[in-house]
Design a protein around this motif. Structure first.
Motif: not given
Length: 283
Positions: A163, A183-184, A160, A153, A156-158
């Motif tokens: 992008q 997610r990817y 995001t 997580k 993922t936050d990083s």
């Protein structure tokens, strides 16, 4: 005024093969005054699918109408994409080994690879100075005291924040969960230090040494839920003999790994890679 703006784009088409496809596609490009600068195609005779990549120059203001006409022109079940030719963004995940990361940083900085490295994320601090020397953000995310899902997580936050178009595993050396991969889809590229499907998993050079192989190599592939089993993008190899130790193999293999990864990434960034079931087509 917008109609007069000249651009270059890449047209990618995947569809069931039927007679006269190239003639029809080039005719519709001519109708919209798209100049075909380069064109490559391939037909998979086993699946009867047609793959085409064309570099176009023209005014794309009416591309929605172009897509509608392609819908009429192409067989049912077709897919097509009109891709911009511009500088793509990646985020790199890395462990403690510098060779693949360093190669990408140098090639990005000096224009040998047309890509922007938005950030480097690692579960170790060892390569922070290398990354900072290229003015690229380095994000350290520890593993200790966290579950796999908690740690992912944070990753993922990083990611995001930036992008990126793609995520590159440059010797990250950790297995990603199915939740993360969902997610990817088709956006994560890994470099594995063997000629897959041989020597899957950890310590492939040690596995190769134990089997007395005479060729070692590396594989760049898409990441899927099955370990080291994603579609292969690029491979290369070098010859060795009985006198090579595991340490010799690792040292020589590093050059192959970094070259295969950068070559595969260049193919992806220039929109040359097509998925074809468990295989890829490169045009």
């Amino acid at each position: 005024m917008q109609d007069s703006i000249q651009q270059q784009k890449v047209l990618k088409i995947v569809c069931p093969d039927v007679a006269g496809l190239i003639t029809k596609i080039t005719a519709i490009c001519c109708q919209y005054k798209f100049n075909i600068l380069k064109n490559n195609q391939f037909t998979d005779n086993k699946t009867s699918y047609f793959f085409m990549r064309a570099e176009l120059a023209g005014c794309f203001y009416h591309q929605d109408n172009f897509f509608k006409d392609l819908d009429i022109l192409l067989p049912i079940g077709s897919q097509y994409f009109l891709k911009d030719i511009d500088r793509r963004k990646i985020v790199i995940l890395v462990g403690q080994e510098a060779h693949c990361l360093g190669d990408l940083l140098v090639k990005s900085a000096y224009g040998e690879l047309d890509v922007e490295i938005s950030a480097v994320i690692s579960n170790h601090k060892r390569l922070s100075q290398l990354v900072h020397s290229f003015d690229v953000p380095f994000i350290f995310l520890k593993n200790e005291g966290l579950t796999r899902l908690e740690q992912e997580k944070n990753i993922t936050d990083s990611i995001t924040l930036y992008q990126p178009d793609y995520i590159v595993l440059a010797k990250y050396m950790r297995v990603l969960t199915p939740e993360f991969l969902r997610r990817y889809p088709n956006k994560i590229i890994n470099i594995h230090h063997s000629l897959l499907p041989a020597f899957v998993g950890s310590r492939p050079y040690h596995q190769a040494y134990a089997r007395g192989v005479k060729i070692i190599g590396a594989t760049a592939h898409y990441v899927t839920n099955q370990l080291d089993a994603g579609q292969i993008i690029m491979q290369d190899a070098i010859h060795i003999d009985h006198s090579y130790s595991v340490e010799d193999m690792i040292r020589l293999g590093h050059d192959v790994e970094k070259n295969v990864l950068s070559q595969a990434l260049n193919q992806i960034l220039t929109h040359r890679v097509f998925l074809n079931g468990n295989r890829t087509v490169l045009l």
